[in-house]
Design an enzyme around this catalytic site. Structure first.
Site, short mmCIF file in Angstrom:
data_model
loop_
_atom_site.label_atom_id
_atom_site.label_comp_id
_atom_site.label_asym_id
_atom_site.label_seq_id
_atom_site.Cartn_x
_atom_site.Cartn_y
_atom_site.Cartn_z
N GLY A 162 1.09 -1.05 0.06
CA GLY A 162 0.08 -0.45 0.24
C GLY A 162 1.27 0.71 0.27
N ALA A 163 0.96 2.10 -0.93
CA ALA A 163 1.58 3.43 -1.23
C ALA A 163 1.50 4.46 0.52
CB ALA A 163 1.39 3.88 -2.57
N GLY A 208 8.95 4.73 -5.88
CA GLY A 208 8.15 6.27 -5.95
C GLY A 208 8.14 5.87 -4.05
N ASP A 209 7.82 5.54 -3.33
CA ASP A 209 7.27 5.62 -2.40
C ASP A 209 8.40 5.91 -1.06
OD1 ASP A 209 4.77 5.21 -2.70
OD2 ASP A 209 4.82 2.39 -1.92
N ASN A 254 3.69 2.24 3.27
CA ASN A 254 4.95 2.08 2.89
C ASN A 254 6.00 3.64 2.97
OD1 ASN A 254 4.84 -0.07 1.24
ND2 ASN A 254 4.38 0.30 -0.81
N ASP A 283 7.77 -4.27 -1.40
CA ASP A 283 7.59 -3.03 -0.92
C ASP A 283 8.50 -2.31 -0.75
OD1 ASP A 283 6.21 -3.88 -3.33
OD2 ASP A 283 4.03 -3.05 -2.64
#
Length: 310
Positions: free
Chosen positions: A34-35, A260-261, A38, A297
């Site tokens: 989950g963005a 990106g996170d 993270n 992630d």
């Protein structure tokens, strides 16, 4: 006092142990995904006091997510257990040569997609000095977009800082134009906007990094940092200072999801510490480079000790 509050959807993620098509995979490793989770995880590992707001189902996946929050020392006071809707999950293929893995989502009708302004608790939220928003949470439903906009308005009125990562998920929107209109509404209410170059081109209609940055700076955003992939990051702030920061070289890319996170973790943490936008982009590049060297992630997100003196 909270340093950061964020909200969104967390899912159980199953990563294939074998390469090839997901239909052929037999063995999987379970992780949390989950963005926004993270980002919360990365900031908590760096010593920030972080709260994450969401809903999870009354199921094993939901209990798994709650255990992850406890393990990472992320405050879960605003996480509710939904008796009617399940926790989402996803399947992710194993990347063999650094390519983007295939991800299949099973999130429609999830507990988190039913978040709304009813989940807004101003007396708790006002204690945070910073709000981080992502375009993923805003895309889940009309209710989650309304909550995103309400959170941004509330924090701005209370003099807090806001960061926004567009994190485009076109498949979750009714149309590309709706996605552009609504995410730009959130972006222009933020202090720090962190798009990827392709995301910025879609959202602004501009082609160059500088033009994308100017689009947001002219509407009141203070800092725009644009992810350029292997070329690093472009930085421009409201005073006109701009720079391109070289990427951190990585010899062995394992899994690009979460880069990106990790970048957002680096930027937000540095700016909250009073560092410059250029220093923030350098840290973002560094943590993003660590994130792509592991299969999960968030496994590559460093502690303060692991980050060292970078």
């Amino acid at each position: 006092m909270l340093d950061v509050i964020t909200y969104g959807e967390a899912m159980a993620m199953f990563i294939a142990a074998e390469g090839g098509d997901l239909s052929d995979a037999v063995h999987f490793t379970k992780r949390a995904a989950g963005a926004e989770l993270n980002v919360a995880t990365g900031l908590a590992r760096l010593g920030f006091n972080v709260a994450w707001m969401s809903r999870v189902g009354n199921d094993s996946f939901g209990r798994f997510i709650l255990k992850q929050l406890e393990q990472e020392r992320i405050q879960a006071d605003l996480v509710s257990i939904d008796p009617d809707y399940p926790t989402g999950f996803q399947l992710k293929s194993k990347a063999i040569q650094g390519e983007d893995p295939t991800v299949e989502y099973f999130r429609k009708g999830s507990a988190a997609s039913h978040l709304s302004i009813a989940d807004f608790h101003p007396e708790y939220i006002r204690h945070a000095r910073h709000l981080h928003l992502s375009g993923v949470a805003a895309a889940l439903s009309a209710g989650t977009f309304e909550l995103s906009a309400h959170l941004a308005e509330f924090m701005r009125k209370n003099g807090k800082t806001i960061s926004f990562d567009p994190n485009l998920r076109p498949s979750l929107w009714n149309s590309e134009q709706e996605m552009i209109d609504k995410l730009n509404r959130l972006a222009v209410n933020a202090d720090w906007v962190l798009p990827g170059i392709k995301e910025g081109q879609i959202l602004t209609g501009q082609t160059s990094a500088e033009a994308i940055a100017d689009f947001y700076l002219e509407q009141g955003v203070k800092i725009v940092i644009i992810k350029l992939g292997a070329k690093g990051a472009y930085v421009k702030d409201h005073t006109g200072v701009q720079n391109t920061i070289a990427a951190c070289p990585v010899d062995n890319v394992i899994d690009t999801v979460g880069a990106g996170d990790g970048f957002a973790v680096g930027v937000i943490s540095a700016l909250l510490e009073g560092k410059s936008a250029v220093q923030a982009a350098k840290r973002g590049n560094r943590i993003g480079s660590l994130a792509i060297q592991v299969i999960g992630d968030s496994e590559g997100l460093p502690t303060r000790e692991q980050l060292g003196d970078f």
